[in-house]
Motif scaffolding. Structure first.
Motif, PDB file in Angstrom:
ATOM      1  N   LEU A  70      51.080 -14.538  38.515  1.00 51.14           N
ATOM      2  CA  LEU A  70      51.063 -13.523  39.214  1.00 51.14           C
ATOM      3  C   LEU A  70      52.127 -12.770  40.113  1.00 51.14           C
ATOM      4  O   LEU A  70      52.715 -11.656  39.632  1.00 51.14           O
ATOM      5  CB  LEU A  70      49.699 -13.296  39.989  1.00 51.14           C
ATOM      6  N   THR A  71      52.508 -13.592  40.857  1.00 52.79           N
ATOM      7  CA  THR A  71      53.586 -13.275  41.772  1.00 52.79           C
ATOM      8  C   THR A  71      54.918 -13.299  41.114  1.00 52.79           C
ATOM      9  O   THR A  71      55.827 -12.321  41.160  1.00 52.79           O
ATOM     10  CB  THR A  71      54.045 -14.393  43.001  1.00 52.79           C
ATOM     11  N   SER A  72      55.124 -13.810  39.711  1.00 53.68           N
ATOM     12  CA  SER A  72      55.978 -13.633  39.084  1.00 53.68           C
ATOM     13  C   SER A  72      56.360 -12.392  38.267  1.00 53.68           C
ATOM     14  O   SER A  72      57.391 -11.575  37.930  1.00 53.68           O
ATOM     15  CB  SER A  72      56.408 -14.771  38.009  1.00 53.68           C
ATOM     16  N   LEU A  73      55.021 -12.004  38.021  1.00 51.46           N
ATOM     17  CA  LEU A  73      55.082 -10.613  37.135  1.00 51.46           C
ATOM     18  C   LEU A  73      55.242  -9.482  38.218  1.00 51.46           C
ATOM     19  O   LEU A  73      56.000  -8.620  37.919  1.00 51.46           O
ATOM     20  CB  LEU A  73      53.312 -10.347  36.773  1.00 51.46           C
ATOM     21  N   LEU A  74      54.642  -9.548  39.438  1.00 48.31           N
ATOM     22  CA  LEU A  74      55.223  -8.687  40.486  1.00 48.31           C
ATOM     23  C   LEU A  74      56.663  -8.479  40.925  1.00 48.31           C
ATOM     24  O   LEU A  74      57.109  -7.560  40.724  1.00 48.31           O
ATOM     25  CB  LEU A  74      54.267  -8.766  41.570  1.00 48.31           C
ATOM     26  N   GLY A  75      57.185  -9.848  40.902  1.00 45.47           N
ATOM     27  CA  GLY A  75      58.612  -9.982  41.251  1.00 45.47           C
ATOM     28  C   GLY A  75      59.303  -9.482  40.057  1.00 45.47           C
ATOM     29  O   GLY A  75      60.681  -8.770  40.270  1.00 45.47           O
TER      30      GLY A  75
ATOM     31  N   ILE B 116      58.408  -6.922  29.856  1.00 47.13           N
ATOM     32  CA  ILE B 116      57.049  -6.762  31.238  1.00 47.13           C
ATOM     33  C   ILE B 116      55.770  -7.122  30.301  1.00 47.13           C
ATOM     34  O   ILE B 116      54.916  -7.487  30.949  1.00 47.13           O
ATOM     35  CB  ILE B 116      57.126  -5.564  31.960  1.00 47.13           C
TER      36      ILE B 116
ATOM     37  N   ALA C   7      50.808 -13.606  33.083  1.00 49.37           N
ATOM     38  CA  ALA C   7      50.110 -13.370  34.283  1.00 49.37           C
ATOM     39  C   ALA C   7      48.517 -13.632  33.981  1.00 49.37           C
ATOM     40  O   ALA C   7      48.010 -14.089  34.898  1.00 49.37           O
ATOM     41  CB  ALA C   7      50.354 -11.854  34.854  1.00 49.37           C
TER      42      ALA C   7
ATOM     43  N   LEU D  99      53.136  -9.812  31.539  1.00 52.09           N
ATOM     44  CA  LEU D  99      51.914  -9.410  31.776  1.00 52.09           C
ATOM     45  C   LEU D  99      50.826 -10.527  31.162  1.00 52.09           C
ATOM     46  O   LEU D  99      49.833 -11.004  31.665  1.00 52.09           O
ATOM     47  CB  LEU D  99      51.382  -7.962  31.283  1.00 52.09           C
TER      48      LEU D  99
ATOM     49  N   ARG E 270      58.906  -7.271  38.000  1.00 52.24           N
ATOM     50  CA  ARG E 270      58.594  -5.622  37.811  1.00 52.24           C
ATOM     51  C   ARG E 270      59.549  -5.080  38.810  1.00 52.24           C
ATOM     52  O   ARG E 270      60.287  -4.170  38.572  1.00 52.24           O
ATOM     53  CB  ARG E 270      57.262  -5.127  38.003  1.00 52.24           C
ATOM     54  N   LEU E 271      59.644  -5.777  40.068  1.00 51.47           N
ATOM     55  CA  LEU E 271      60.227  -5.155  41.225  1.00 51.47           C
ATOM     56  C   LEU E 271      61.606  -5.333  41.043  1.00 51.47           C
ATOM     57  O   LEU E 271      62.585  -4.341  41.117  1.00 51.47           O
ATOM     58  CB  LEU E 271      59.791  -5.698  42.547  1.00 51.47           C
TER      59      LEU E 271
END
Length: 484
Positions: free
Chosen positions: A341-346, A204, A211, A208, A348-349
């Motif tokens: 950015l969306t890959s970082l959020l994805g 992560i 990101a 980051l 993490r989820l």
């Protein structure tokens, strides 16, 4: 950090300068990529319009069509239209300009020259400097790479302001690569993250940092496209210069060193290159040579496709049938960086319910679909649909970097990410050689063919990652595997 020789012929490092605060590496990566993305599409469009003016092409984009209104409408097929040579018709001298394909070809080839020059020099310098940073610390490499980016931008400003030969773009690229380039900056950045993160949080943290690259690229694209539309080519380069000056000062005086015990070391020695080679040829309890080699191959293919697509996307959007203007190109470039950015959020989820390997496979699947859509995009909504499908495409590289980082010792992180920087440079050269050469060669029968090729190539890392994950569960490899 420079070195000097004492009376005995030994080398020692210059004493560390004052540090105003112990800042992290993320702001450096953010500022560097903001400056680079601000310049990238502007440079491509500058080359396009510079060659258009030189060759007499006066393309317009009225009603969504990139037609050339300066071509003689009475010309017949086989009459020499598009060869740039004068013709006499009804007693009148008519000069028919070269078709837009010539402009695309020249722009594509000069992009190739810039990337090739940067790679050939960076192949030596980035590997040398990255392994050197394992000894002297990350700050010296960050400062050198920042100065290289600064010097490249200064030369670009001279080209635009003074209308110098476009070959100075290549010279700037070479000088930048000599001091480490963006790949050296990334090597130091990822190595510093590996220095301070645990094995559990490393993926992560890598995501980051990527990101930061994406957010900077997205903002720079939005600003650059609109700014270019309103005020021309020069101002984006001046803003990039100001940002790179601030970045260089931050690297020198504000970055908190992450190497615990920095020791003096010679810069120009083969020992640094040997340390990189030993990563792949020397067996050790901490790593599997097979895993290192195959993960390196996987990230090489992924980066090749990403960089190759980036190289031709602006050209693809400028020309018919899309015929985008500078503002739309800025929006497209912003959409291209949004997956950071969306890959970082994805990531993490998805980590809550899936292993890193499966997250990477899902990202590759969306990447393949996006490339296929690009290949057949003839209207603007379909092009942005392709961008939308890439929302998880960049979860792959942080997963692979984290897996590579877990396979080596703490004292080998700089050498490892120098090797990754070398792979990145080789991928850049391969991408330019394939995509920038294939794009003009396929204009006549299928303009989007390079994107289809990229989609096919992405099946290689998908298979490799699956094989390596399966191998981790085999007894002979269990000693090398670690929990994510």
């Amino acid at each position: 950090m420079e070195e000097r020789a004492n009376s005995r012929g030994e080398t020692r490092a210059w004493p560390a300068g004052p540090v105003l605060c112990r800042g992290c590496v993320e702001p450096l990566i953010f500022l560097a990529n903001f400056a680079l993305v601000l310049q990238g599409p502007v440079t491509t469009q500058y080359l396009w319009h510079r060659f258009s003016a030189d060759l007499g092409y006066n393309g317009t984009r009225d009603r969504g069509s990139c037609t050339n209104h300066s071509v003689d409408p009475t010309a017949q097929v086989g009459d020499g239209v598009g060869d740039g040579q004068p013709r006499v018709r009804n007693g009148t001298l008519v000069i028919r300009p070269l078709p837009p394909q010539k402009v695309e070809t020249l722009t594509s080839h000069w992009t190739l020259y810039m990337n090739m020059g940067g790679f050939l020099v960076g192949l030596f310098s980035s590997t040398l400097l990255g392994a050197w940073s394992d000894c002297v610390g990350r700050r010296p490499l960050l400062v050198l790479a920042s100065l290289g980016l600064l010097l490249q931008t200064v030369l670009s400003i001279f080209v635009v302001q003074l209308q110098l030969h476009v070959g100075y773009f290549v010279l700037g690229r070479i000088l930048c690569a000599l001091l480490g380039d963006f790949s050296g900056l990334l090597a130091a950045g990822f190595a510093s993250v590996a220095d301070v993160s645990s094995s559990r949080t490393r993926t992560i943290r890598m995501a980051l940092l990527e990101a930061c690259i994406g957010v900077a690229g997205m903002l720079a694209s939005l600003i650059g496209g609109n700014w270019l539309q309103e005020q021309g080519y020069a101002n984006p380069f001046w803003l990039a210069l100001a940002l790179l000056i601030a970045m260089t000062l931050y690297a020198a005086f504000c970055f908190g060193e992450t190497v615990k015990e920095a020791t003096p070391a010679r810069l120009f020695t083969l020992r640094h290159h040997r340390s990189i080679v030993q990563l792949y040829v020397t067996q050790a309890p901490e790593k599997s040579r097979k895993h290192l080699a195959l993960y390196s191959l996987a990230i090489f293919v992924v980066i090749t496709v990403h960089l190759g697509a980036q190289d031709i996307l602006t050209l693809y959007e400028l020309s018919t049938p899309l015929c985008w203007d500078s503002r739309l190109i800025g929006y497209g470039s912003a959409a291209q960086h949004l997956p950071y950015l969306t890959s970082l959020l994805g990531l993490r989820l998805l980590q809550y319910c899936l292993a890193d390997t499966w997250v990477a496979e899902i990202g590759l699947a969306f990447n393949i679909m996006g490339m296929v859509v690009f290949a057949f995009a003839t209207i603007t909504p379909l092009m942005f649909t392709g961008y939308g499908l890439l929302f998880l495409s960049l979860v792959v590289t942080p997963v692979i970097r984290a897996k590579l980082s877990r396979l080596v010792r703490e004292s080998e992180q700089g050498a490892l990410f120098s090797a990754v920087a070398c792979v990145n440079g080789l991928a850049m050269l391969t991408a330019s050689g394939i995509f920038n050469s294939l794009y003009p060669a396929t204009l006549n029968f299928m303009k989007g063919f390079p994107f289809l090729l990229g989609a096919g190539l992405l099946f290689i890392p998908a298979v490799l990652i699956g094989i390596l994950e399966r191998a981790n569960h085999c007894p002979e490899f269990q000693q090398f595997s670690q929990s994510p």
